[in-house]
Design a protein around this motif. Sequence first.
Motif, PDB file in Angstrom:
ATOM      1  N   VAL A 157       0.849  -1.241  -0.101  1.00 44.07           N
ATOM      2  CA  VAL A 157      -0.108   0.168  -0.098  1.00 44.07           C
ATOM      3  C   VAL A 157       0.964   1.272   0.061  1.00 44.07           C
ATOM      4  CG1 VAL A 157      -1.715   1.390   1.321  1.00 44.07           C
ATOM      5  CG2 VAL A 157      -1.949  -0.892   1.056  1.00 44.07           C
ATOM      6  N   GLU A 158       2.027   1.222   0.631  1.00 47.51           N
ATOM      7  CA  GLU A 158       2.931   2.439   0.579  1.00 47.51           C
ATOM      8  C   GLU A 158       3.365   2.736  -0.613  1.00 47.51           C
ATOM      9  OE1 GLU A 158       7.360   3.253   2.291  1.00 47.51           O
ATOM     10  OE2 GLU A 158       6.175   1.865   3.453  1.00 47.51           O
ATOM     11  N   GLY A 159       3.790   1.897  -1.487  1.00 45.74           N
ATOM     12  CA  GLY A 159       3.937   2.062  -2.826  1.00 45.74           C
ATOM     13  C   GLY A 159       2.884   2.391  -3.790  1.00 45.74           C
ATOM     14  N   TYR A 160       1.949   1.698  -3.377  1.00 49.26           N
ATOM     15  CA  TYR A 160       0.583   2.084  -4.374  1.00 49.26           C
ATOM     16  C   TYR A 160       0.031   3.399  -4.177  1.00 49.26           C
ATOM     17  CZ  TYR A 160      -4.542   1.826  -5.234  1.00 49.26           C
ATOM     18  OH  TYR A 160      -5.828   2.035  -5.568  1.00 49.26           O
ATOM     19  N   VAL A 161       0.039   3.927  -3.072  1.00 46.80           N
ATOM     20  CA  VAL A 161      -0.468   5.258  -2.798  1.00 46.80           C
ATOM     21  C   VAL A 161       0.359   6.288  -3.597  1.00 46.80           C
ATOM     22  CG1 VAL A 161      -0.643   7.074  -1.126  1.00 46.80           C
ATOM     23  CG2 VAL A 161      -1.424   4.903  -0.465  1.00 46.80           C
ATOM     24  N   VAL A 162       1.701   5.951  -3.713  1.00 42.97           N
ATOM     25  CA  VAL A 162       2.640   7.096  -4.289  1.00 42.97           C
ATOM     26  C   VAL A 162       2.159   6.884  -5.927  1.00 42.97           C
ATOM     27  CG1 VAL A 162       4.849   7.578  -5.245  1.00 42.97           C
ATOM     28  CG2 VAL A 162       4.551   6.810  -2.720  1.00 42.97           C
ATOM     29  N   LEU A 163       1.766   5.782  -6.502  1.00 44.43           N
ATOM     30  CA  LEU A 163       1.458   5.431  -7.952  1.00 44.43           C
ATOM     31  C   LEU A 163       0.013   6.195  -8.211  1.00 44.43           C
ATOM     32  CD1 LEU A 163       2.509   1.605  -8.243  1.00 44.43           C
ATOM     33  CD2 LEU A 163       3.916   3.709  -9.045  1.00 44.43           C
ATOM     34  N   ARG A 164      -0.749   5.888  -7.215  1.00 44.17           N
ATOM     35  CA  ARG A 164      -2.017   6.392  -7.305  1.00 44.17           C
ATOM     36  C   ARG A 164      -2.090   7.840  -7.352  1.00 44.17           C
ATOM     37  NH1 ARG A 164      -6.230   4.949  -2.873  1.00 44.17           N
ATOM     38  NH2 ARG A 164      -5.126   6.993  -1.850  1.00 44.17           N
ATOM     39  N   GLU A 165      -1.427   8.511  -6.690  1.00 49.01           N
ATOM     40  CA  GLU A 165      -1.553   9.944  -6.469  1.00 49.01           C
ATOM     41  C   GLU A 165      -0.844  10.697  -7.695  1.00 49.01           C
ATOM     42  OE1 GLU A 165       0.437  10.711  -2.582  1.00 49.01           O
ATOM     43  OE2 GLU A 165      -1.458  10.387  -1.672  1.00 49.01           O
TER      44      GLU A 165
END
Length: 253
Positions: free
Chosen positions: A150-158
């Motif tokens: 999730v930590e990496g995913y939030v960066v990609l999503r934002e």
Amino acid sequence: MVSDTEPALPHPLPGAIGLSHLSAYDWEAADGVCGGSPHLHLVCTEAYVVTGGRGAVQTLSPDGYRDIPLAAGSLAWFTPGTVHRMVQGGDLRITVLMQNSGLPEAGDAVFTFPPEVLADPEKYAAAAKLPPGTGPETAAAARRRRDLAVEGYVVLREALEAGDNAPYLEFQRAAARIVRDKVPTWRELWRAGALATAERTGAQLDALEAGEPLHLDEATAHEAAPTRLGGFGMCGRRDEYNLPGTTLPYQGE
């Protein structure tokens, strides 16, 4: 008639698909969302058939960010390269249909870990692997793995929501680098599974056209039950079937 040289395969499910059942995690992540570990598949399309409860699947793709509602009877599927995250909304239960059975279990999935983890194969392997079993130690490790994804995913999503697809594209390429050495093994699984099944259909069509449908003499029925209940999968607690030659136990899960 069916050739004696056609690839041998023990009674696959239709189309040599994979099948499992998932109950979405109810653990809350740092962004306040309860759900699974975001990841993508490199060569397999995945489908969710919702059998109960409600929730959503969040996806990242060249289309941008999407939040697809899920309820009993819903069907959603995503092609290779699509990052997906199952979100719990209340007793969400799905049946997963997976293209190319055997490939996902052999590593055709990469978590959205932060770039520094993706850049180091040993760090990635350590972060992705779970202890065996279904006890508290495994649950804690699965939750840590989910939180890191999730930590990496939030960066990609934002970044995608801001109109910047560069981090997402770089993640796709990093994922491809991680799995590159596994491709020869995947190719053999594909040949023995999905490809062999398609070739068998071709041989059966030839037999029908020739008026010699001898393969019909082998008609029979099969049955199976889950061979592991409540395992810790990527998206949630996972009931899986170990069907020889087509579905293998997940490695590290």
